[in-house]
Design a protein around this motif. Structure first.
Motif, mmCIF file in Angstrom:
data_model
loop_
_atom_site.group_PDB
_atom_site.id
_atom_site.type_symbol
_atom_site.label_atom_id
_atom_site.label_comp_id
_atom_site.label_asym_id
_atom_site.label_seq_id
_atom_site.Cartn_x
_atom_site.Cartn_y
_atom_site.Cartn_z
ATOM 1 N N VAL A 175 -25.255 32.599 105.270
ATOM 2 C CA VAL A 175 -25.477 31.527 104.484
ATOM 3 C C VAL A 175 -24.475 30.716 104.909
ATOM 4 O O VAL A 175 -23.258 31.030 105.428
ATOM 5 N N HIS A 176 -24.567 29.183 104.540
ATOM 6 C CA HIS A 176 -23.690 28.170 104.825
ATOM 7 C C HIS A 176 -23.543 27.155 103.639
ATOM 8 O O HIS A 176 -23.881 26.176 103.595
ATOM 9 N N PRO A 177 -22.891 27.783 102.503
ATOM 10 C CA PRO A 177 -23.068 26.776 101.303
ATOM 11 C C PRO A 177 -21.687 25.811 101.453
ATOM 12 O O PRO A 177 -20.712 26.375 102.133
ATOM 13 N N GLY A 178 -21.722 24.919 100.625
ATOM 14 C CA GLY A 178 -20.609 24.006 100.614
ATOM 15 C C GLY A 178 -20.909 22.620 100.068
ATOM 16 O O GLY A 178 -22.096 22.511 99.785
ATOM 17 N N TYR A 179 -19.840 21.716 100.031
ATOM 18 C CA TYR A 179 -20.167 20.254 99.586
ATOM 19 C C TYR A 179 -20.122 19.424 101.099
ATOM 20 O O TYR A 179 -19.312 19.856 101.862
ATOM 21 N N PRO A 180 -20.841 18.459 101.118
ATOM 22 C CA PRO A 180 -20.688 17.888 102.211
ATOM 23 C C PRO A 180 -19.475 17.308 102.834
ATOM 24 O O PRO A 180 -18.745 16.812 102.032
ATOM 25 N N SER A 181 -19.027 17.725 103.952
ATOM 26 C CA SER A 181 -17.792 17.126 104.709
ATOM 27 C C SER A 181 -17.603 15.463 104.492
ATOM 28 O O SER A 181 -18.743 14.972 104.899
ATOM 29 N N HIS A 182 -16.551 15.097 104.075
ATOM 30 C CA HIS A 182 -16.232 13.864 104.368
ATOM 31 C C HIS A 182 -15.910 13.445 105.935
ATOM 32 O O HIS A 182 -15.496 14.283 106.544
ATOM 33 N N PRO A 183 -16.515 12.206 106.296
ATOM 34 C CA PRO A 183 -16.006 11.975 107.614
ATOM 35 C C PRO A 183 -14.775 12.059 108.015
ATOM 36 O O PRO A 183 -13.861 11.583 107.367
ATOM 37 N N GLU A 184 -14.346 12.660 109.249
ATOM 38 C CA GLU A 184 -12.984 12.589 109.767
ATOM 39 C C GLU A 184 -12.063 13.603 108.814
ATOM 40 O O GLU A 184 -10.729 13.585 109.088
ATOM 41 N N GLU A 185 -12.640 14.366 108.191
ATOM 42 C CA GLU A 185 -11.809 15.347 107.342
ATOM 43 C C GLU A 185 -12.453 16.737 107.648
ATOM 44 O O GLU A 185 -13.641 17.009 107.182
ATOM 45 N N GLY A 186 -11.839 17.493 108.078
ATOM 46 C CA GLY A 186 -11.883 18.982 108.421
ATOM 47 C C GLY A 186 -12.398 19.221 110.020
ATOM 48 O O GLY A 186 -12.393 18.348 110.626
ATOM 49 N N VAL A 197 -24.985 42.144 101.850
ATOM 50 C CA VAL A 197 -23.692 41.338 101.987
ATOM 51 C C VAL A 197 -24.317 39.943 102.115
ATOM 52 O O VAL A 197 -24.964 39.785 103.223
ATOM 53 N N VAL A 198 -23.837 39.014 101.303
ATOM 54 C CA VAL A 198 -24.378 37.654 101.385
ATOM 55 C C VAL A 198 -23.079 36.982 101.901
ATOM 56 O O VAL A 198 -22.111 36.881 101.079
ATOM 57 N N THR A 199 -22.812 36.655 103.144
ATOM 58 C CA THR A 199 -21.793 36.010 104.085
ATOM 59 C C THR A 199 -21.720 34.567 104.108
ATOM 60 O O THR A 199 -22.765 34.169 104.715
ATOM 61 N N THR A 218 -33.615 30.951 107.074
ATOM 62 C CA THR A 218 -33.296 30.351 105.714
ATOM 63 C C THR A 218 -32.124 29.371 105.723
ATOM 64 O O THR A 218 -31.457 29.204 104.572
ATOM 65 N N MET A 219 -31.902 28.827 106.736
ATOM 66 C CA MET A 219 -30.657 28.152 106.862
ATOM 67 C C MET A 219 -31.028 26.320 106.461
ATOM 68 O O MET A 219 -32.154 26.019 106.810
ATOM 69 N N GLY A 220 -30.198 25.679 105.808
ATOM 70 C CA GLY A 220 -30.209 24.497 105.414
ATOM 71 C C GLY A 220 -31.464 24.202 104.374
ATOM 72 O O GLY A 220 -31.628 24.975 103.710
#
Length: 344
Positions: free
Chosen positions: A289-300, A43-45, A245-247
């Motif tokens: 795991v923690h995939p994603g695109y970098p958050s914009h400042p003040e968004e999210g 399971v890759v979460t 294996t983070m980051g």
């Protein structure tokens, strides 16, 4: 032609077929390929689903590329509804990422005045929560109210109860909290959780001292949680991966190393007895795991804006590694089959 004469044979990945001639009659025969049994059900979460729109999109992209097979949803975030809608649209298996350390509580009574929040109305933070717990300042009744409220919020967003529930920043294995957490899972009949005990954790020279110390404490807390989770009949995979294996520490060689440790480990002392069913020759595992695109400042975020990790390039680095053809080829080579918790 003689009876039973094979006129033509064709081999495919799914099996092979042939045409047999019996006098004036041709009969098409088919035999499916015998697929080798997987060595591991993995399971890759993707954690922190709902954190921000860019995290959500990165997780969806990773799922569609075959890099993850499961997600864990934060329900007290600004983009939680968007995440739940995306999960429905793309048929992404989703569980609950229970959160007691970041942002604003879901439970109304806990929002007003409680031991779980600071004077700004936010949770105490990753380390602040642990410090308040050590000082005996947290009400476990309020912990129960908040966890239950998050389960109900999850059901409202997704239309179903979570099939698995873990803890944001591993709060679910902390002393006292683990008992309440297990009770809530039992009350809502949530079958699976996460037990973060990783083989090979203590032989990772690339981990900085502070992170090694934190991960070691997480492992100790997780081991102490096993008798509690067992008593409540909660299940978890045979082995957990992801602390090492983070980051920027995620790479195909490091993931290969982690999988090798997992396949070689003795799971008898750390696994739920019913996690693998009757097929004990197949190892069950979860990779956090923690995939994603970098958050914009003040968004999210969870009401306070995105944290530094979310705004860094680490999230996209994980996304890129998880989609690498060489990693997907490694899974195939090692007979690792990706799945969701509901498939275990």
């Amino acid at each position: 032609m003689p009876t039973g004469f094979i006129l033509k044979r064709r081999q495919t990945r799914k099996g092979y077929g042939w045409i047999e001639v019996y006098g004036s009659t041709c009969v098409i025969q088919w035999r499916p390929a015998i697929m080798p049994q997987p060595r591991m059900m993995l399971v890759v979460t993707g954690d922190d689903f709902g954190y921000c729109p860019r995290r959500n999109q990165g997780i969806v992209d990773c799922f569609q590329a075959g890099g993850i097979s499961n997600v864990s949803l934060l329900v007290n975030t600004t983009a939680a509804k968007d995440a739940a809608d995306l999960a429905k649209r793309h048929n992404i298996p989703v569980g609950l990422h229970a959160n007691l350390s970041e942002g604003i509580p879901v439970c109304q009574s806990v929002q007003q005045a409680s031991t779980l929040i600071n004077h700004h109305g936010f949770f105490h933070g990753k380390m602040g929560f642990r410090q308040a717990l050590e000082r005996g300042q947290l009400s476990m009744k309020q912990v129960e109210l908040e966890l239950s409220a998050q389960v109900r919020q999850f059901r409202e967003l997704t239309g179903h109860l979570p099939h698995h529930m873990d803890g944001h920043q591993h709060i679910h294995v902390l002393p006292e909290v683990r008992e309440v957490f297990a009770q809530v899972l039992s009350d809502f009949s949530i079958p699976y959780t996460r037990v973060p005990v990783e083989p090979g954790l203590h032989s990772c020279p690339w981990l900085p001292v502070h992170l090694q110390r934190f991960c070691t404490q997480v492992e100790k807390d997780a081991l102490d949680s096993i008798p509690v989770f067992t008593r409540y009949g909660i299940r978890w995979p045979d082995v957990y991966l992801g602390l090492t294996t983070m980051g920027q520490n995620m790479s195909v060689p490091n993931l290969q190393r982690a999988l090798s440790h997992a396949l070689a480990a003795d799971h008898s002392g750390t696994t739920s007895s019913s996690a693998s069913g009757s097929n004990q020759s197949v190892v069950t595992a979860e990779l956090m795991v923690h995939p994603g695109y970098p958050s914009h400042p003040e968004e999210g975020g969870c009401g306070e804006g995105p944290d530094d990790f979310s705004q860094s390039a680490d999230r996209q680095h994980e996304l890129n590694v998880l989609r690498e053809p060489s990693l997907l080829a490694l899974y195939s080579q090692e007979r690792v089959q990706l799945c969701a918790f509901k498939d275990l």
